[in-house]
Write a protein that holds these residues in place. Structure first.
Motif, short mmCIF file in Angstrom:
data_model
loop_
_atom_site.label_atom_id
_atom_site.label_comp_id
_atom_site.label_asym_id
_atom_site.label_seq_id
_atom_site.Cartn_x
_atom_site.Cartn_y
_atom_site.Cartn_z
N UNK A 1 0.81 -1.22 0.00
CA UNK A 1 0.00 0.00 0.00
C UNK A 1 0.84 1.26 0.00
N UNK A 2 1.97 1.26 0.71
CA UNK A 2 2.71 2.49 0.92
C UNK A 2 4.00 2.59 0.09
N UNK A 3 4.11 1.81 -0.96
CA UNK A 3 5.32 1.82 -1.79
C UNK A 3 5.28 2.97 -2.79
N UNK A 4 6.37 3.75 -2.85
CA UNK A 4 6.51 4.86 -3.79
C UNK A 4 7.81 4.69 -4.57
N UNK A 5 7.91 5.40 -5.70
CA UNK A 5 9.12 5.27 -6.53
C UNK A 5 9.73 6.63 -6.84
N UNK A 6 11.04 6.63 -7.04
CA UNK A 6 11.78 7.79 -7.56
C UNK A 6 12.74 7.27 -8.61
N UNK A 7 13.22 8.16 -9.48
CA UNK A 7 14.13 7.78 -10.56
C UNK A 7 15.56 7.99 -10.10
N UNK B 1 4.05 3.53 -11.71
CA UNK B 1 4.33 4.44 -10.59
C UNK B 1 4.54 5.86 -11.12
N UNK B 2 4.14 6.89 -10.35
CA UNK B 2 4.44 8.27 -10.75
C UNK B 2 5.96 8.47 -10.84
N UNK B 3 6.39 9.25 -11.80
CA UNK B 3 7.82 9.51 -11.98
C UNK B 3 8.05 11.01 -11.88
N UNK B 4 8.06 11.54 -10.64
CA UNK B 4 8.18 12.98 -10.48
C UNK B 4 9.32 13.39 -9.54
N UNK B 5 10.13 12.43 -9.09
CA UNK B 5 11.27 12.73 -8.22
C UNK B 5 12.53 12.13 -8.84
N UNK B 6 13.56 12.95 -8.98
CA UNK B 6 14.83 12.47 -9.55
C UNK B 6 15.91 12.49 -8.48
N UNK C 1 10.11 17.27 -12.93
CA UNK C 1 10.77 16.45 -11.93
C UNK C 1 11.26 17.29 -10.76
N UNK C 2 11.11 16.76 -9.55
CA UNK C 2 11.68 17.36 -8.36
C UNK C 2 13.05 16.74 -8.12
#
Length: 265
Positions: free
Chosen positions: A82-88, A126-131, A151-152
């Motif tokens: 449930x709480x898994x997020x992704x960054x690049x 997954x959203x891809x908005x953090x680098x 990207x942030x």
């Protein structure tokens, strides 16, 4: 400590990561707390981070690339959490022929790498908005391109190996809070500056122990934004796992908010 917040981030997840090692490290965490995985979308064997694979595999597959896909066992496992997020975290996490880190130089090739990395993570669902630049090195000319792609940026408090060491940061945080450099070019800005060239920006600290984070909290202020605490699933033993769970207990007891997104709210 009122209004302080943290973001939990693990670096270097890739197609060669196994469900067993991630579940052993974070299985209970992912059912209760938000966790960001700074993933290497297409790991190249022979790059920087291969402590988690055998020497035999390394020799047999050196130079081969393994990309994350929706069908990857590790992705199937994480999508159910449930709480898994992704960054690049770069694309292949390798160095250039000149020995530079993947995004330490500004080039057309690196630009295509960022486009491919973004596409792979988006295809995973997954959203891809953090680098997160590999080794915290990024050329300042990348900032307009990050802004264009929405990207942030999240990177460490220092730019050299010495300044990235937890012992250095805990003892010299006052200096780090006032000035932070990108790459080797000396491009800098003050802490508390929430965006640079229109790119939202967040600072991270490599996790070593609960005491290290507590010392950082003593000097951190809410206007600095969330403190991003970074771990590495492939580099941890039983002792470090214990320290990580102590950190979670501490955040719950002291009401330090564990955020599920990168923002300054």
């Amino acid at each position: 400590m009122e209004a302080l917040s943290v973001i939990l981030r693990d670096d270097d997840l890739n197609a060669l990561s196994t469900v067993d090692e991630v579940d052993q490290r974070y299985g209970e965490v992912l059912d209760s707390f938000p966790m960001f995985f700074a993933a290497i979308p297409k790991i190249k064997v022979g790059g920087d981070n291969f402590l988690h694979i055998s020497k035999d595999f390394l020799e047999r597959h050196r130079g081969c690339c393994f990309a994350l896909t929706k069908e990857s066992e590790i992705i199937t496992y994480l999508r159910a959490k449930k709480f898994c997020k992704f960054a690049i975290h770069g694309l292949t996490h390798e160095r250039s022929k000149r020995g530079k880190f993947e995004f330490e130089e500004r080039s057309f090739v690196a630009e295509r790498r960022l486009d491919e990395a973004t596409r792979i993570v988006l295809d995973l669902g997954f959203p891809a908005d953090v680098f997160v630049p590999p080794h915290d090195r990024i050329h300042p000319n990348w900032l307009p391109h990050l802004k264009k792609k929405g990207l942030q940026l999240c990177r460490g408090l220092g730019c050299t190996n010495r300044t990235l060491r937890p012992s250095f940061l805990s003892g010299n945080l006052d200096t780090a809070l006032h000035r932070c450099k990108i790459g080797l070019q000396g491009f800098s800005w003050p802490m508390g500056c929430r965006a640079v060239c229109g790119v939202p920006h967040y600072f991270s600290l490599r996790f070593k122990s609960l005491e290290q984070v507590k010392r950082c909290f003593n000097k951190w202020r809410p206007h600095h934004g969330p403190l991003v605490v970074v771990t590495h699933v492939h580099h941890h033993d039983a002792k470090s796992i214990g320290e990580f769970y102590k950190l979670l207990d501490y955040c719950v007891q002291k009401r330090v908010r564990i955020k599920d997104r990168f923002d300054y709210n």
